[in-house]
Design a protein around this motif. Structure first.
Motif, short mmCIF file in Angstrom:
data_model
loop_
_atom_site.label_atom_id
_atom_site.label_comp_id
_atom_site.label_asym_id
_atom_site.label_seq_id
_atom_site.Cartn_x
_atom_site.Cartn_y
_atom_site.Cartn_z
N ASP A 1 0.81 -1.22 0.00
CA ASP A 1 0.00 0.00 0.00
C ASP A 1 0.84 1.27 0.00
OD1 ASP A 1 -2.32 -1.51 -0.03
OD2 ASP A 1 -2.64 -1.36 2.14
N TRP A 2 1.92 1.27 0.82
CA TRP A 2 2.74 2.48 0.90
C TRP A 2 3.36 2.81 -0.46
CZ3 TRP A 2 7.79 2.80 -0.46
CH2 TRP A 2 8.54 1.63 -0.50
N LEU A 3 3.74 1.78 -1.22
CA LEU A 3 4.35 1.99 -2.53
C LEU A 3 3.32 2.56 -3.50
CD1 LEU A 3 6.80 1.80 -4.38
CD2 LEU A 3 6.24 -0.60 -4.79
N GLN A 4 2.12 2.02 -3.48
CA GLN A 4 1.05 2.55 -4.33
C GLN A 4 0.79 4.02 -4.01
OE1 GLN A 4 -2.48 0.06 -4.18
NE2 GLN A 4 -1.22 -1.78 -4.07
N GLN A 5 0.72 4.34 -2.71
CA GLN A 5 0.46 5.72 -2.28
C GLN A 5 1.59 6.65 -2.70
OE1 GLN A 5 -2.23 7.18 -0.86
NE2 GLN A 5 -1.08 9.06 -1.17
N GLU A 6 2.82 6.22 -2.51
CA GLU A 6 3.97 7.06 -2.87
C GLU A 6 4.07 7.27 -4.38
OE1 GLU A 6 5.68 8.96 -0.94
OE2 GLU A 6 4.87 8.15 0.90
N ARG A 7 3.73 6.25 -5.15
CA ARG A 7 3.73 6.41 -6.62
C ARG A 7 2.67 7.41 -7.04
NH1 ARG A 7 4.49 0.17 -8.69
NH2 ARG A 7 6.76 0.22 -8.76
N ALA A 8 1.50 7.34 -6.40
CA ALA A 8 0.42 8.29 -6.71
C ALA A 8 0.85 9.71 -6.34
CB ALA A 8 -0.85 7.90 -5.95
N THR A 9 1.49 9.86 -5.19
CA THR A 9 1.98 11.17 -4.75
C THR A 9 3.00 11.69 -5.75
OG1 THR A 9 1.62 10.61 -2.44
CG2 THR A 9 3.19 12.39 -2.90
N GLN A 10 3.91 10.84 -6.18
CA GLN A 10 4.95 11.24 -7.13
C GLN A 10 4.34 11.65 -8.46
OE1 GLN A 10 7.86 11.69 -6.07
NE2 GLN A 10 9.16 11.85 -7.83
N ALA A 11 3.31 10.94 -8.90
CA ALA A 11 2.62 11.29 -10.15
C ALA A 11 1.98 12.67 -10.03
CB ALA A 11 1.58 10.23 -10.49
N GLU A 12 1.37 12.97 -8.88
CA GLU A 12 0.77 14.28 -8.65
C GLU A 12 1.83 15.38 -8.66
OE1 GLU A 12 -2.44 15.33 -8.50
OE2 GLU A 12 -2.86 13.28 -9.15
N VAL A 13 2.96 15.10 -8.04
CA VAL A 13 4.04 16.09 -8.02
C VAL A 13 4.52 16.37 -9.44
CG1 VAL A 13 6.47 16.44 -7.32
CG2 VAL A 13 4.80 15.56 -5.67
N ARG A 14 4.67 15.33 -10.24
CA ARG A 14 5.11 15.51 -11.64
C ARG A 14 4.09 16.33 -12.43
NH1 ARG A 14 6.28 9.83 -11.66
NH2 ARG A 14 8.40 9.56 -10.92
N LYS A 15 2.81 16.03 -12.23
CA LYS A 15 1.75 16.78 -12.92
C LYS A 15 1.79 18.25 -12.53
CE LYS A 15 -2.49 15.27 -12.67
NZ LYS A 15 -3.71 14.49 -12.39
N GLU A 16 1.93 18.52 -11.25
CA GLU A 16 1.96 19.90 -10.77
C GLU A 16 3.21 20.62 -11.29
OE1 GLU A 16 0.74 23.36 -8.70
OE2 GLU A 16 -0.28 21.64 -9.56
N THR A 17 4.34 19.95 -11.31
CA THR A 17 5.57 20.54 -11.83
C THR A 17 5.41 20.90 -13.31
OG1 THR A 17 6.89 19.31 -10.24
CG2 THR A 17 8.06 20.18 -12.15
N ALA A 18 4.80 19.99 -14.07
CA ALA A 18 4.57 20.24 -15.50
C ALA A 18 3.61 21.42 -15.68
CB ALA A 18 4.02 18.99 -16.17
#
Length: 130
Positions: free
Chosen positions: A99-116
């Protein structure tokens, strides 16, 4: 009077970081010496077997583990991963998909989207300036 240039050298920890390898897994002679800029370039362009093996199977430093898992280094820490992992351990973690890996991947995807989004907004602003 001609001055001889001393070759630029770095500590093994710095060289290991530049090579993306875990210092403690490198040979003793690498850990105990200094690495010149020329030696680093040679290691990067023509890696010896020990370096190829480390890059292939690890153990990998945290920044490499994080990249292979698609999370941040902070995400690794939040997930309880504080040590270097081998490629086999990374693959097992991916297969388990906790679960923690799924959550962290989702967080990372959001960070990338916001950065873009911010980057695009800045590009638009620069284009509108006279």
């Amino acid at each position: 009077m001609t001055s001889q240039k001393t070759p630029q050298t770095m500590k093994p920890a710095t060289a290991a970081k530049k090579l993306n390898v875990y210092l403690e897994a490198t040979p003793a002679e690498f850990q105990e010496g200094v690495v010149s800029r020329d030696e680093l370039n040679t290691l990067q362009t023509s890696p010896p077997e020990w370096l190829r093996e480390l890059r292939r199977n690890g153990p990998h430093p945290r920044q490499v583990v994080a990249a292979k898992l698609g999370v941040s280094i902070g995400g690794l820490a939040r997930g309880g991963v504080t040590e270097a992992l081998t490629t086999e351990q990374i693959e097992a973690l991916k297969a388990d998909d906790p679960d923690w890996l799924q959550q962290e991947r989702a967080t990372q995807a959001e960070v990338r989207k916001e950065t873009a989004r911010i980057k695009e907004k800045e590009a638009d602003r620069r284009q509108r300036r006279p």
